[in-house]
Design a protein around this motif. Structure first.
Motif, PDB file in Angstrom:
ATOM      1  N   ASN A 215       0.802  -1.227   0.000  1.00 30.89           N
ATOM      2  CA  ASN A 215       0.000   0.000   0.000  1.00 30.89           C
ATOM      3  C   ASN A 215       0.836   1.280   0.000  1.00 30.89           C
ATOM      4  OD1 ASN A 215       0.971  -0.265   2.598  1.00 30.89           O
ATOM      5  ND2 ASN A 215      -0.968   0.222   3.590  1.00 30.89           N
ATOM      6  N   GLY A 216       2.143   1.167  -0.090  1.00 30.73           N
ATOM      7  CA  GLY A 216       3.017   2.339  -0.083  1.00 30.73           C
ATOM      8  C   GLY A 216       4.015   2.269   1.068  1.00 30.73           C
ATOM      9  N   MET A 217       4.569   3.408   1.435  1.00 32.36           N
ATOM     10  CA  MET A 217       5.558   3.447   2.512  1.00 32.36           C
ATOM     11  C   MET A 217       4.862   3.288   3.864  1.00 32.36           C
ATOM     12  SD  MET A 217       8.364   3.487   0.964  1.00 32.36           S
ATOM     13  CE  MET A 217       9.479   3.646   2.335  1.00 32.36           C
ATOM     14  N   ASN A 218       5.452   2.459   4.707  1.00 32.62           N
ATOM     15  CA  ASN A 218       4.908   2.187   6.037  1.00 32.62           C
ATOM     16  C   ASN A 218       5.967   2.453   7.093  1.00 32.62           C
ATOM     17  OD1 ASN A 218       2.165   0.165   6.191  1.00 32.62           O
ATOM     18  ND2 ASN A 218       3.052   0.593   4.193  1.00 32.62           N
ATOM     19  N   LEU A 219       5.568   3.154   8.117  1.00 34.39           N
ATOM     20  CA  LEU A 219       6.406   3.387   9.289  1.00 34.39           C
ATOM     21  C   LEU A 219       5.771   2.564  10.412  1.00 34.39           C
ATOM     22  CD1 LEU A 219       8.757   4.987  10.585  1.00 34.39           C
ATOM     23  CD2 LEU A 219       7.077   6.743  11.168  1.00 34.39           C
ATOM     24  N   THR A 220       6.469   1.527  10.850  1.00 34.58           N
ATOM     25  CA  THR A 220       5.913   0.620  11.840  1.00 34.58           C
ATOM     26  C   THR A 220       6.707   0.717  13.138  1.00 34.58           C
ATOM     27  OG1 THR A 220       5.231  -0.879  10.074  1.00 34.58           O
ATOM     28  CG2 THR A 220       5.225  -1.765  12.316  1.00 34.58           C
TER      29      THR A 220
END
Length: 155
Positions: free
Chosen positions: A34-39
């Motif tokens: 879904n795109g860039m993820n910051l987890t």
């Protein structure tokens, strides 16, 4: 660049998350479907299980603070807050020390006593080596020799 974003977020959010009663264990900034993820990966200081309510609490606080930090320079991303998960690989010194005393499954790059797959208990981590208790004896294995290590899960 991605590593710097994760590091700056970790440094920026560690204290506020600590103040909530959690430890910010790790931060990952990566491209997903879904795109860039910051987890943000969190654990409770008291060692109890992370719930969805815990994740929501940390998400609300982190979301507001990250608006101030703007770690991606206005590049959009999805913010996720998660527990470590039982199947998460144990890779770093911090991971091994956190899981001290727990049973693990170990896969080696090269065989040890003709075995690449081992099971044992994490005893300690010293000088780049993990000390395991395997078959009632302590065995030191260099971190770079471990292909994969994960918690042993009994069902």
């Amino acid at each position: 660049m991605k590593k710097n974003i994760a590091t700056s977020v970790f440094d920026f959010l560690s204290k506020p998350i600590d103040d909530l009663g959690y430890e910010l264990y790790d931060v990952e900034y990566a491209k997903k479907q879904n795109g860039m993820n910051l987890t943000l990966f969190i654990v409770k200081k008291d060692g109890t299980t992370i719930t969805i309510d815990d994740c929501e609490t940390v998400h609300r606080v982190a979301d507001k603070l990250l608006d101030e930090l703007d770690p991606t320079g206005d590049t959009p991303y999805y913010l996720n807050v998660s527990s470590l998960g039982l199947d998460r690989p144990i890779k770093t010194e911090k991971d091994f020390l956190y899981n001290k005393g727990k049973q693990v499954e170990i896969k080696l790059f090269q065989p040890l006593d003709n075995k690449k797959d081992l099971a044992g208990e994490i005893v300690d981590f010293k000088d780049g080596k993990v000390i395991f208790k395997i078959d009632e004896k302590e065995v030191e294995i260099e971190l770079k020799s471990i292909a994969n290590c994960k918690l042993h899960i009994d069902f």
